[in-house]
Enzyme design. Structure first.
Site, short mmCIF file in Angstrom:
data_model
loop_
_atom_site.label_atom_id
_atom_site.label_comp_id
_atom_site.label_asym_id
_atom_site.label_seq_id
_atom_site.Cartn_x
_atom_site.Cartn_y
_atom_site.Cartn_z
N GLY A 151 0.82 -1.20 0.00
CA GLY A 151 0.00 0.00 0.00
C GLY A 151 0.86 1.25 0.00
CG ASP A 280 -9.12 5.55 2.29
OD1 ASP A 280 -9.71 5.86 1.22
OD2 ASP A 280 -8.08 4.89 2.31
#
Length: 440
Positions: A151, A280
């Site tokens: 990520g 998010d």
């Protein structure tokens, strides 16, 4: 390979090890060591394609290879294995050498000295003497078995957490890139936020177990989800030219609603709202287990990410699901998460990512998000019921005041849509559906 005991209770014994072998004090082990300092099932030797590997199974006193305490390591010719009072020399072909296994091991601080609490207990206080009090410290050890994903902030690994007497728990380990560890403001926010969300315990939120340090970095140990994220779920439907059933899409969104409701309403020990906002909510951060449970992950990490200096790099993965006020750097609250969840709902129902970032044009995408012009879903998929469309479009209003007031209110509306006429979708139904589309 052979194990030759050079000292301890088994001194002089030789053992041919040609298959998976356990070693411990218990009678069920392949190699039994009559030593109280050895755990019942202490360790195991197993064979990989490149050679033998020995693995500590959560023993109390640990496993040492050539004097170094390890959780897992390859066995090479001439190695010395120490188990309790026993020492064993390894005989294997030298070419069988393996790369060292990845281990995260954290040594906790020494226990605090107990305060003077007055006279020592007398015989009458025998029961109190047996009770535990104060600090209990040990070692937290993880074996990283494989990388799950990379990520923007680091990587996620599948790992095993070890405890006493063969206790093993599968967890996920999220590591933080060294470049961010050097930023004091990020570290402060990351650690503070991890502490805040550690007590979020809900069936629709991935649980955080532990925040630790390893070498020069930080890591988070969290609940391991055996399943798929919503991005994979959506792509699987596109690959099959298949639409997500409306009731399944509604069920998935309703479960995330309940997780958000819990988090948004979470209070501290003094009863004060924590004011947690995910920031998010996106398909990448929504997981579906093989059992049909729906869980929101990365709660809290997203908030810390706003302290990163290279904001653009982070926004690439999340800008498409931002609320207008978040994209405009305004004040956000729980209703911002509902806008993001509305975008996820829209994509589940129509297969369309409303604010898709094209050619890495982040600024252009942000401008479109701020304008928040979203076409009616029924223009793309006619069979979407008016009631479902109305619920979803209320999430997607540009002004937060025009959206659902809370995740709980939205969740109630979704559940009424699913169950007001009788039987509706369940985790069992979602689990079976995952099998139908090849994600079992």
């Amino acid at each position: 390979m052979k194990l030759i005991a050079t000292s301890g209770p088994l001194e002089g014994n030789k053992y041919d090890v040609e298959e998976d072998t356990t070693i411990g004090r218990g009678d069920t082990n392949h190699i039994v060591i009559p030593d109280r300092s050895v755990s019942v099932i202490h360790c195991q030797i197993h064979f990989e394609a490149t050679g033998p590997v020995i693995k500590d199974l959560g023993s109390t006193n640990g496993l040492k290879i050539n004097g170094e305490r390890l959780i897992s390591a390859p066995l090479n010719d001439g190695d010395c294995v120490s188990i309790g009072k026993s020492r064993m020399r390894v005989e294997v072909v030298p070419d069988d050498r393996l790369p060292l296994a990845t281990v995260v091991s954290e040594t906790l601080p020494e226990p605090a000295k107990p305060k003077d609490e007055g006279p020592r207990p007398t015989e009458v206080d025998e029961k109190r003497v047996e009770e535990l009090s104060g600090n209990i410290f040990g070692r937290v050890m993880y074996y990283l078995s494989r990388k799950i994903a990379d990520g923007g902030m680091g990587s996620v690994y599948k790992a095993e957490q070890f405890g006493a007497e063969g206790f093993i728990k599968t967890v996920a380990i999220k590591t933080i890139l060294p470049m961010y560890v050097q930023q004091d403001d990020f570290v402060s926010a990351f650690v503070g936020e991890a502490k805040l969300v550690a007590n979020l315990v809900h069936q629709n939120i991935v649980q955080i177990h532990h925040l630790g340090r390893h070498d020069n970095g930080y890591y988070i140990a969290m609940e391991y989800i055996d399943g798929y994220n919503l991005t994979t779920f959506i792509l699987e439907h596109k690959d099959r030219s298949r639409e997500v059933p409306i009731d399944m899409a509604t069920f998935i969104v309703s479960r995330i609603c309940r997780g958000l409701e819990y988090a948004h309403n979470k209070r501290d020990e003094e009863g004060k709202l924590l004011g947690l906002v995910h920031r998010d909510v996106s398909p990448n951060n929504i997981m579906i287990t093989h059992e049909g449970e729906v869980k929101l992950t990365d709660f809290g990490v997203a908030k810390a990410a706003r302290f990163m200096k290279d904001d653009d790099e982070y926004l690439v993965g999340s800008v498409e699901y931002m609320s207008p006020e978040q994209a405009d750097c305004g004040t956000v609250d729980g209703r911002s998460d509902l806008f993001s969840l509305g975008l996820v709902y829209y994509e589940l129902l129509t297969g369309v990512r409303v604010f898709k970032c094209i050619d890495n044009d982040i600024d252009g995408t942000l401008d479109r998000v701020i304008e928040a012009r979203i076409p009616d879903a029924r223009a793309i998929r006619e069979e979407v019921p008016n009631s479902v469309n109305d619920i979803m479009m209320k999430c997607l209003q540009k002004d937060p005041a025009d959206r659902w007031a809370s995740a709980g209110e939205l969740g109630t509306a979704l559940e009424a849509e699913m169950y007001s006429k009788g039987y509706g979708p369940t985790i069992v139904a979602l689990s079976k559906y995952m099998g139908e589309i090849g994600l079992s």
